[in-house]
Write a protein that holds these residues in place. Structure first.
Motif: not given
Lengths: 457, 84
Positions: A202, A250-251, A266, A273, B10
């Motif tokens: 991340f 961000t993902h 996930l 994305d 988040i």
């Protein structure tokens, strides 16, 4: 402009000057270390028994110095110039800015020394030990405070898109850096098991996505319209690109972990994305390229614009590659080999590095009030980097495909090593080219900032 | 169990993002987009000469250094290709 007309030009933009010199100096060190590491891939015993020159120590030094020594300070130099100008005010505190520059350089020296000494937390892009993490986070906090206070004291109501990008880059990186380095666990700097991998990637991908990319976009959005002497094609489109970048980028870090037992949802989010990144990327590129439409002659005539426009082309290439590489079937071939290294070099050197250098060459005459020491040397550096990064892309892609297919076919590693040997040699040769371009660039930038014989206009 | 940390982060991010977006909306950041297009052009600055002032010796030295690097790169590749 509400600038103080009595303030001499040499006293202005001290923070921007500091980051200019920081970037140019650390680019030399980072590329030298990268070159030595590349030589070790050709001749593995080259530095045998010299512990601090082993590949395992040089590699993280190279990566961290490129990210935090060369590219980020180069882009911050631009931001410390254009954020106050776009807000029609002065930087909130140049003194605070100088403190930040000093702190930043102390963290970089500590990074190099500790990693060479083997003091590492052993997590990619997050190798630095806790005290250095604390220094870097403090520096980002100081920058954010300086920027946000400048925004507060602005004389222009509307925040131009470059200001949005610069603020977001600094604010988001402060958060992701803390999380990714697990700063609440100073001893290990990590969680355990799969959660640590998720958190690390991340952060790892967001170093590019939420630090280098927005700062690069900010510089391009400010400089390309000036070089082209025409307004931005669409400010609305630029804001659409900004907000979609924040929402989507961000993902995507988990696309580094498709071979790992992380939760499937996930992985799906990360892959979807990664493809959806086409939206912010094309919003940015269409905007910049339409702004420059019919003005390529002006871009060619401005060394800063030339670097930056080339950087946008590299952004197109690296983004398309990135989206494709997130697809599991593609990644079966491209992951864990030189292809990824090629992709990273196109992104960090070809896109962000090019834009950082373009920003430096654009702002230096404006913060010193004198022309560049040598346009010739800047142009020489442009061509050396362009040849170097294109070469990296070609040889690392070929060698990555050889490695990837060999792995899929179950070939043993030592048979593959001889097949990619020539590509490692070319890679080292190109590394030498990049290092020499950094030496030439540092000399040019140093002389431009200090002891420039050019006359004030 | 690590989901709570991630979900908390988040959600915090989403709420801050929405808050900033709403501030921008209420503050008029999305209005007058035509004028915003010109913001990067509105600075007044002295024109800077674009000519080089570097001294000949230094420039030639750096140029030959770069040239030597290019030559060394080609020599390295040539050696690897033809003499090994």
């Amino acid at each position: 402009m509400p600038e103080n007309p009595t303030r001499p030009a040499t006293a202005a933009y001290l923070t921007a000057r500091g980051f200019c010199l920081t970037s140019a100096a650390w680019m030399m060190m980072a590329t030298l270390v990268g070159f030595i590491a590349a030589l070790e891939l050709v001749a593995p015993d080259l530095t045998a028994n010299i512990s601090w020159l082993l590949f395992s120590r040089l590699r993280p030094i190279h990566v961290n110095l490129v990210l935090f020594g060369f590219v980020t300070p180069g882009l911050l130099a631009g931001a410390f110039y254009f954020v106050p100008r776009l807000l029609r005010t002065e930087l909130y505190s140049e003194k605070l800015g100088i403190v930040t520059v000093i702190l930043w350089n102390m963290a970089l020296v500590a990074t190099m020394v500790t990693l060479a000494a083997g003091l590492t937390q052993g997590r990619e892009y997050a190798e630095m030990i806790w005290p250095i993490d604390a220094g870097i986070v403090t520096a980002f906090c100081l920058i954010f405070f300086n920027f946000i206070m400048t925004v507060k004291h602005r004389n222009e109501k509307i925040l131009y898109v470059s200001v949005w990008y610069a603020l977001a880059a600094v604010a988001l990186t402060t958060c992701t850096y803390c999380l990714g380095n697990v700063v609440w666990k100073p001893d290990s700097g990590s969680l355990t098991g799969i959660p640590d991998a998720i958190l690390l990637w991340f952060y790892g991908h967001n170093v590019f996505g939420l630090l280098l990319t927005p700062l690069s976009a900010a510089a391009a959005y400010y400089i390309i319209p000036q070089v082209c002497r025409s307004p931005l094609y669409s400010h609305t489109l630029s804001l659409l690109g900004f907000w979609s970048l924040i929402v989507i980028y961000t993902h995507i870090g988990t696309h580094h972990l498709l071979q790992v037992p992380v939760p499937t949802w996930l992985k799906v989010v990360a892959i979807v994305d990664s493809i959806a990144m086409v939206i912010p990327v094309m919003a940015f590129l269409i905007n910049i390229w339409y702004t420059a439409r019919g003005k390529l002659g002006l871009i060619h005539g401005d060394i800063g614009g030339k670097f930056i426009f080339t950087g946008t082309i590299m952004y197109f290439i690296v983004s398309i590659l990135g989206s494709l590489m997130a697809l599991p079937d593609v990644q079966r071939v491209t992951h864990f080999n030189h292809w990824v290294v090629g992709h990273a070099h196109i992104g960090v050197l070809g896109f962000s590095g090019m834009i950082a250098l373009g920003g430096l060459y654009f702002i230096i005459p404006r913060i010193t009030g004198k022309p560049l020491f040598s346009l010739f040397l800047a142009d020489l550096q442009y061509w050396m980097i362009l040849i170097g990064v294109s070469g990296f892309a070609i040889v690392l892609t070929i060698s990555g495909l050889i490695q990837g297919h060999a792995w899929l076919n179950g070939e043993t590693v030592y048979r593959v090593l001889s097949e990619i040997h020539i590509y490692n040699i070319i890679r080292a040769a190109l590394g030498l080219l990049i290092f020499l371009s950094a030496v030439s660039g540092f000399y040019n930038i140093f002389r431009s900032v200090f002891s420039n014989p050019g006359e004030n206009p | 169990m690590y989901y709570p940390y991630f979900l908390a982060y988040i959600l915090t991010g989403v709420f801050i993002g929405i808050a900033v977006f709403l501030w921008a909306l209420k503050n008029g950041q999305f209005s007058d987009q035509q004028r915003a297009r010109f913001l990067a052009l509105e600075e007044v600055r002295p024109e800077v000469a674009a000519t080089s002032h570097g001294s000949g010796f230094q420039l030639y030295f750096i140029f030959y250094l770069a040239l030597a690097g290019v030559a060394a790169s080609f020599a390295l590749v040539g050696y690897a290709l033809f003499f090994q």
